[in-house]
Design a protein around this motif. Structure first.
Motif, PDB file in Angstrom:
ATOM      1  N   GLY A 104       0.818  -1.203   0.000  1.00 13.88           N
ATOM      2  CA  GLY A 104       0.000   0.000   0.000  1.00 13.88           C
ATOM      3  C   GLY A 104       0.849   1.249   0.000  1.00 13.88           C
ATOM      4  N   SER A 105       0.207   2.377   0.252  1.00 10.04           N
ATOM      5  CA  SER A 105       0.914   3.661   0.240  1.00 10.04           C
ATOM      6  C   SER A 105       0.676   4.463   1.513  1.00 10.04           C
ATOM      7  CB  SER A 105       0.463   4.493  -0.967  1.00 10.04           C
ATOM      8  OG  SER A 105      -0.940   4.718  -0.929  1.00 10.04           O
ATOM      9  N   ASP A 106       0.161   3.798   2.551  1.00 14.51           N
ATOM     10  CA  ASP A 106      -0.097   4.498   3.809  1.00 14.51           C
ATOM     11  C   ASP A 106       1.215   4.758   4.534  1.00 14.51           C
ATOM     12  OD1 ASP A 106      -2.816   4.426   3.353  1.00 14.51           O
ATOM     13  OD2 ASP A 106      -3.085   2.540   4.442  1.00 14.51           O
ATOM     14  N   PRO A 107       1.471   6.006   4.921  1.00 15.54           N
ATOM     15  CA  PRO A 107       2.718   6.315   5.629  1.00 15.54           C
ATOM     16  C   PRO A 107       2.692   5.808   7.067  1.00 15.54           C
ATOM     17  CG  PRO A 107       1.335   8.265   5.511  1.00 15.54           C
ATOM     18  CD  PRO A 107       0.651   7.216   4.687  1.00 15.54           C
ATOM     19  N   THR A 108       3.848   5.473   7.577  1.00 14.40           N
ATOM     20  CA  THR A 108       4.019   5.129   8.987  1.00 14.40           C
ATOM     21  C   THR A 108       4.739   6.288   9.653  1.00 14.40           C
ATOM     22  OG1 THR A 108       4.170   2.767   8.500  1.00 14.40           O
ATOM     23  CG2 THR A 108       5.023   3.507  10.621  1.00 14.40           C
ATOM     24  N   GLU A 109       4.150   6.845  10.699  1.00 16.77           N
ATOM     25  CA  GLU A 109       4.708   8.021  11.347  1.00 16.77           C
ATOM     26  C   GLU A 109       5.268   7.680  12.726  1.00 16.77           C
ATOM     27  OE1 GLU A 109       1.744  11.029  11.490  1.00 16.77           O
ATOM     28  OE2 GLU A 109       1.590  11.229   9.300  1.00 16.77           O
ATOM     29  N   HIS A 110       6.460   8.158  12.993  1.00 18.91           N
ATOM     30  CA  HIS A 110       7.088   8.049  14.311  1.00 18.91           C
ATOM     31  C   HIS A 110       7.409   9.464  14.774  1.00 18.91           C
ATOM     32  CE1 HIS A 110       7.412   3.715  13.792  1.00 18.91           C
ATOM     33  NE2 HIS A 110       7.979   3.929  12.610  1.00 18.91           N
ATOM     34  N   ASN A 111       6.384  10.149  15.185  1.00 23.67           N
ATOM     35  CA  ASN A 111       6.514  11.550  15.595  1.00 23.67           C
ATOM     36  C   ASN A 111       6.271  11.670  17.096  1.00 23.67           C
ATOM     37  OD1 ASN A 111       6.878  12.156  12.890  1.00 23.67           O
ATOM     38  ND2 ASN A 111       4.733  12.689  12.564  1.00 23.67           N
ATOM     39  N   GLY A 112       7.324  12.021  17.804  1.00 26.38           N
ATOM     40  CA  GLY A 112       7.176  12.216  19.240  1.00 26.38           C
ATOM     41  C   GLY A 112       7.260  10.951  20.070  1.00 26.38           C
ATOM     42  N   ASP A 113       7.461   9.787  19.444  1.00 28.49           N
ATOM     43  CA  ASP A 113       7.531   8.543  20.220  1.00 28.49           C
ATOM     44  C   ASP A 113       8.961   8.009  20.329  1.00 28.49           C
ATOM     45  OD1 ASP A 113       7.854   7.773  17.592  1.00 28.49           O
ATOM     46  OD2 ASP A 113       6.444   6.094  17.685  1.00 28.49           O
ATOM     47  N   TRP A 114       9.964   8.851  20.021  1.00 28.75           N
ATOM     48  CA  TRP A 114      11.359   8.452  20.179  1.00 28.75           C
ATOM     49  C   TRP A 114      11.727   8.535  21.661  1.00 28.75           C
ATOM     50  CZ3 TRP A 114      15.332   9.490  15.909  1.00 28.75           C
ATOM     51  CH2 TRP A 114      14.724   9.481  14.655  1.00 28.75           C
ATOM     52  N   ASN A 115      12.494   7.578  22.150  1.00 31.35           N
ATOM     53  CA  ASN A 115      12.954   7.661  23.534  1.00 31.35           C
ATOM     54  C   ASN A 115      14.460   7.910  23.632  1.00 31.35           C
ATOM     55  OD1 ASN A 115      13.899   5.212  22.694  1.00 31.35           O
ATOM     56  ND2 ASN A 115      12.938   3.991  24.301  1.00 31.35           N
ATOM     57  N   VAL A 116      15.109   8.153  22.489  1.00 32.29           N
ATOM     58  CA  VAL A 116      16.555   8.443  22.505  1.00 32.29           C
ATOM     59  C   VAL A 116      16.855   9.693  21.687  1.00 32.29           C
ATOM     60  CG1 VAL A 116      17.283   6.076  22.924  1.00 32.29           C
ATOM     61  CG2 VAL A 116      16.952   6.865  20.573  1.00 32.29           C
ATOM     62  N   CYS A 117      15.912  10.620  21.639  1.00 34.03           N
ATOM     63  CA  CYS A 117      16.121  11.851  20.861  1.00 34.03           C
ATOM     64  C   CYS A 117      16.858  12.867  21.723  1.00 34.03           C
ATOM     65  CB  CYS A 117      14.782  12.409  20.385  1.00 34.03           C
ATOM     66  SG  CYS A 117      14.944  13.890  19.350  1.00 34.03           S
ATOM     67  N   TRP A 118      18.157  12.601  21.945  1.00 36.94           N
ATOM     68  CA  TRP A 118      18.974  13.482  22.761  1.00 36.94           C
ATOM     69  C   TRP A 118      20.400  13.446  22.241  1.00 36.94           C
ATOM     70  CZ3 TRP A 118      22.387   9.846  24.083  1.00 36.94           C
ATOM     71  CH2 TRP A 118      21.919   8.559  24.372  1.00 36.94           C
ATOM     72  N   TRP A 119      21.203  14.415  22.654  1.00 37.45           N
ATOM     73  CA  TRP A 119      22.592  14.524  22.197  1.00 37.45           C
ATOM     74  C   TRP A 119      23.532  14.293  23.362  1.00 37.45           C
ATOM     75  CZ3 TRP A 119      25.079  14.629  17.704  1.00 37.45           C
ATOM     76  CH2 TRP A 119      26.407  15.041  17.682  1.00 37.45           C
ATOM     77  N   ASP A 120      24.522  13.427  23.159  1.00 43.68           N
ATOM     78  CA  ASP A 120      25.538  13.135  24.163  1.00 43.68           C
ATOM     79  C   ASP A 120      26.740  14.040  23.897  1.00 43.68           C
ATOM     80  OD1 ASP A 120      27.766  11.995  25.574  1.00 43.68           O
ATOM     81  OD2 ASP A 120      26.637  10.129  25.763  1.00 43.68           O
ATOM     82  N   ASP A 121      26.942  15.041  24.753  1.00 39.03           N
ATOM     83  CA  ASP A 121      28.032  15.998  24.543  1.00 39.03           C
ATOM     84  C   ASP A 121      29.402  15.348  24.609  1.00 39.03           C
ATOM     85  OD1 ASP A 121      26.488  18.320  24.135  1.00 39.03           O
ATOM     86  OD2 ASP A 121      26.179  18.550  26.289  1.00 39.03           O
ATOM     87  N   GLU A 122      29.543  14.305  25.431  1.00 42.94           N
ATOM     88  CA  GLU A 122      30.847  13.651  25.567  1.00 42.94           C
ATOM     89  C   GLU A 122      31.175  12.797  24.347  1.00 42.94           C
ATOM     90  OE1 GLU A 122      33.199  10.560  28.566  1.00 42.94           O
ATOM     91  OE2 GLU A 122      31.255  11.406  29.152  1.00 42.94           O
ATOM     92  N   LYS A 123      30.220  11.984  23.894  1.00 45.36           N
ATOM     93  CA  LYS A 123      30.449  11.107  22.743  1.00 45.36           C
ATOM     94  C   LYS A 123      30.210  11.806  21.417  1.00 45.36           C
ATOM     95  CE  LYS A 123      29.245   6.913  25.292  1.00 45.36           C
ATOM     96  NZ  LYS A 123      28.342   5.726  25.353  1.00 45.36           N
ATOM     97  N   LYS A 124      29.575  12.975  21.470  1.00 45.98           N
ATOM     98  CA  LYS A 124      29.253  13.749  20.275  1.00 45.98           C
ATOM     99  C   LYS A 124      28.440  12.936  19.277  1.00 45.98           C
ATOM    100  CE  LYS A 124      33.067  17.047  20.512  1.00 45.98           C
ATOM    101  NZ  LYS A 124      34.193  17.691  19.785  1.00 45.98           N
ATOM    102  N   ILE A 125      27.332  12.413  19.753  1.00 43.73           N
ATOM    103  CA  ILE A 125      26.418  11.667  18.888  1.00 43.73           C
ATOM    104  C   ILE A 125      25.085  11.541  19.608  1.00 43.73           C
ATOM    105  CG2 ILE A 125      26.868   9.308  19.704  1.00 43.73           C
ATOM    106  CD1 ILE A 125      27.040   8.569  16.647  1.00 43.73           C
ATOM    107  N   SER A 126      24.014  11.380  18.848  1.00 42.09           N
ATOM    108  CA  SER A 126      22.702  11.223  19.472  1.00 42.09           C
ATOM    109  C   SER A 126      22.482   9.778  19.877  1.00 42.09           C
ATOM    110  CB  SER A 126      21.601  11.644  18.489  1.00 42.09           C
ATOM    111  OG  SER A 126      21.389  10.639  17.507  1.00 42.09           O
ATOM    112  N   GLY A 127      21.382   9.528  20.566  1.00 41.16           N
ATOM    113  CA  GLY A 127      20.988   8.158  20.815  1.00 41.16           C
ATOM    114  C   GLY A 127      20.592   7.501  19.504  1.00 41.16           C
TER     115      GLY A 127
END
Length: 219
Positions: A104-127
């Protein structure tokens, strides 16, 4: 917010978001170079450009949908992915199965349900966030830079953002026996010197004046 649009290798799957990595998810350091057939095709066409064989190859690709429409455009018939961030967070991803997947053509949305949407200043990378979507299969997304000067130096060729926020996602597609790594900043359209050919992705700053922070997006 930053937005990213990515053409995908289609694979039948069911939709779900995972907070833990799938089995056998080890990523090869040069996985894209070793396994990415699209990249290999682009290099081959570039090598043959101007020859009769090259023209025939380009004509065949046009016939199956890689001609007038870019790989990241809806008209291409590919599976598509749209990634966005805003104000250093607010991670979103939407995927749509391609015409040939039968999903089909129905989109799958993952908006606001991320649990690792953060930045690690020490490792310089996101979850790293893991998903499984129809037509796309298993994949993960990690952001490799924050602002213009915080860049993950362990990822070869990584670049800083065009403004303030987290940007430049690295997408890993998990396949049986191997992984495919796509560095979005290395595959942008418009640069004919890229080994990917005309470019697999389109992206960058979408709204630098948006309330709450700059918007980035990639397709």
């Amino acid at each position: 917010m930053k937005n990213f649009l990515v053409p995908l290798l289609c694979l039948t799957a069911t939709a779900s978001a995972m907070a833990v990595p799938p089995e056998q998810s080890a990523v090869e350091e040069r996985g894209l170079e070793k396994r990415n057939l699209i990249r290999g095709a682009g290099m081959f066409i570039k090598f043959l450009r101007g020859t009769q064989a090259g023209k025939r190859t380009e004509g065949r690709l046009d016939h199956i949908g890689y001609g007038a429409a870019r790989p990241y455009e809806t008209e291409s018939g590919n599976c598509l992915m749209y990634i966005s961030t805003q104000g250093g967070g607010n991670c979103n991803v939407n995927t749509t199965p391609g015409e040939r997947t039968g999903k089909g053509s129905d989109p799958t949305e993952h908006n606001g349900d991320w649990n690792v949407c953060w930045w690690d200043d020490e490792k310089k990378i996101s979850g790293t966030q893991y998903f499984t979507d129809p037509g796309i299969g298993k994949y993960s997304i990690v952001f490799t830079a924050k602002d213009k000067d915080e860049v993950n130096e362990e990822i070869e060729g990584a670049k800083g953002c065009q403004g303030e926020g987290i940007c430049n996602p690295q997408v890993t597609f998990y396949r049986d026996g191997y992984n495919i790594i796509l560095n979005t900043w290395e595959s942008l359209a418009g640069d004919v010197d890229k080994e990917y050919g005309e470019g697999l992705c389109s992206g960058g700053v979408k709204d630098q004046f948006h309330k709450g922070g700059m918007v980035f997006g990639w397709t």
